[in-house]
Design a protein around this motif. Sequence first.
Motif, PDB file in Angstrom:
ATOM      1  N   VAL A   1       0.852  -1.193   0.000  1.00  0.00           N
ATOM      2  CA  VAL A   1       0.000   0.000   0.000  1.00  0.00           C
ATOM      3  C   VAL A   1       0.885   1.238   0.000  1.00  0.00           C
ATOM      4  CG1 VAL A   1      -2.000  -1.057   1.105  1.00  0.00           C
ATOM      5  CG2 VAL A   1      -0.192  -0.100   2.520  1.00  0.00           C
ATOM      6  N   GLU A   2       0.305   2.352  -0.477  1.00  0.00           N
ATOM      7  CA  GLU A   2       1.017   3.628  -0.440  1.00  0.00           C
ATOM      8  C   GLU A   2       0.016   4.772  -0.394  1.00  0.00           C
ATOM      9  OE1 GLU A   2       2.444   4.889  -4.686  1.00  0.00           O
ATOM     10  OE2 GLU A   2       2.876   2.750  -4.474  1.00  0.00           O
ATOM     11  N   SER A   3       0.512   5.958  -0.184  1.00  0.00           N
ATOM     12  CA  SER A   3      -0.297   7.192  -0.136  1.00  0.00           C
ATOM     13  C   SER A   3      -1.405   7.121   0.903  1.00  0.00           C
ATOM     14  CB  SER A   3      -0.883   7.493  -1.515  1.00  0.00           C
ATOM     15  OG  SER A   3       0.136   7.624  -2.476  1.00  0.00           O
ATOM     16  N   GLY A   4      -1.088   6.551   2.052  1.00  0.00           N
ATOM     17  CA  GLY A   4      -2.048   6.525   3.153  1.00  0.00           C
ATOM     18  C   GLY A   4      -3.033   5.370   3.137  1.00  0.00           C
ATOM     19  N   ALA A   5      -2.948   4.490   2.157  1.00  0.00           N
ATOM     20  CA  ALA A   5      -3.853   3.331   2.124  1.00  0.00           C
ATOM     21  C   ALA A   5      -3.446   2.332   3.208  1.00  0.00           C
ATOM     22  CB  ALA A   5      -3.816   2.665   0.761  1.00  0.00           C
ATOM     23  N   ARG A   6      -4.398   1.496   3.640  1.00  0.00           N
ATOM     24  CA  ARG A   6      -4.148   0.437   4.626  1.00  0.00           C
ATOM     25  C   ARG A   6      -4.866  -0.825   4.188  1.00  0.00           C
ATOM     26  NH1 ARG A   6      -6.468   4.107   7.848  1.00  0.00           N
ATOM     27  NH2 ARG A   6      -8.084   2.664   8.460  1.00  0.00           N
ATOM     28  N   VAL A   7      -4.251  -1.961   4.470  1.00  0.00           N
ATOM     29  CA  VAL A   7      -4.914  -3.246   4.265  1.00  0.00           C
ATOM     30  C   VAL A   7      -5.740  -3.517   5.516  1.00  0.00           C
ATOM     31  CG1 VAL A   7      -4.613  -5.703   3.802  1.00  0.00           C
ATOM     32  CG2 VAL A   7      -2.923  -4.062   2.938  1.00  0.00           C
ATOM     33  N   THR A   8      -7.054  -3.644   5.373  1.00  0.00           N
ATOM     34  CA  THR A   8      -7.906  -3.901   6.534  1.00  0.00           C
ATOM     35  C   THR A   8      -8.349  -5.357   6.611  1.00  0.00           C
ATOM     36  OG1 THR A   8      -9.866  -3.164   5.306  1.00  0.00           O
ATOM     37  CG2 THR A   8      -8.723  -1.522   6.658  1.00  0.00           C
ATOM     38  N   ARG A   9      -8.198  -6.099   5.518  1.00  0.00           N
ATOM     39  CA  ARG A   9      -8.490  -7.531   5.530  1.00  0.00           C
ATOM     40  C   ARG A   9      -7.580  -8.221   4.534  1.00  0.00           C
ATOM     41  NH1 ARG A   9     -13.916 -10.859   3.590  1.00  0.00           N
ATOM     42  NH2 ARG A   9     -13.132 -12.889   4.231  1.00  0.00           N
ATOM     43  N   CYS A  10      -7.000  -9.339   4.945  1.00  0.00           N
ATOM     44  CA  CYS A  10      -6.190 -10.171   4.057  1.00  0.00           C
ATOM     45  C   CYS A  10      -6.306 -11.610   4.532  1.00  0.00           C
ATOM     46  CB  CYS A  10      -4.735  -9.716   4.049  1.00  0.00           C
ATOM     47  SG  CYS A  10      -3.710 -10.668   2.904  1.00  0.00           S
ATOM     48  N   ASP A  11      -7.287 -12.314   3.996  1.00  0.00           N
ATOM     49  CA  ASP A  11      -7.491 -13.727   4.317  1.00  0.00           C
ATOM     50  C   ASP A  11      -7.175 -14.539   3.067  1.00  0.00           C
ATOM     51  OD1 ASP A  11      -8.468 -13.109   6.889  1.00  0.00           O
ATOM     52  OD2 ASP A  11     -10.464 -12.759   6.082  1.00  0.00           O
ATOM     53  N   ALA A  12      -6.513 -15.675   3.236  1.00  0.00           N
ATOM     54  CA  ALA A  12      -6.132 -16.482   2.082  1.00  0.00           C
ATOM     55  C   ALA A  12      -6.234 -17.966   2.406  1.00  0.00           C
ATOM     56  CB  ALA A  12      -4.719 -16.133   1.643  1.00  0.00           C
TER      57      ALA A  12
END
Length: 141
Positions: free
Chosen positions: A120-131
């Motif tokens: 992520v960049e420019s202030g983005a965030r990963v809020t979910r990452c299920d695999a």
Amino acid sequence: QPADELNALRTKGVRVARDKATGAASFTSESPGVDMRLEFFVGKVGKFKVKVGDAEIAYDTRALELTALGSKARVSPENGYVGVTVLTDRASLELFAQYGLVSMPFFHHFDPNLSVTVEVESGARVTRCDAWEMGSCWPKR
């Protein structure tokens, strides 16, 4: 929600390493078949990239554009969030954005031991990452 048939192919959850500040993630799958459920907070200017083997999926909030393997689709965030489902197998990549509102299917060959990174960049965030690793739908011979 995925179809019961798709859920039945999930063989095991994948341990995902996550950055505490941004939620950026990475993992390696022993199978070319992977089911990933991702959600990003992108705000007004955020960007993200998901690298799946040698394929790159990218999103730019300013352009409202999801790109992958030379194709583009318009995707608008909902309350600052973008949801993406990524499905792979030996010969395909399927993307679903905003919970099925956008579909992007591709023919693409993946090697076993699939490497995945989420940036992520420019202030983005990963809020979910299920695999999950996926098994084959073909009968064994």
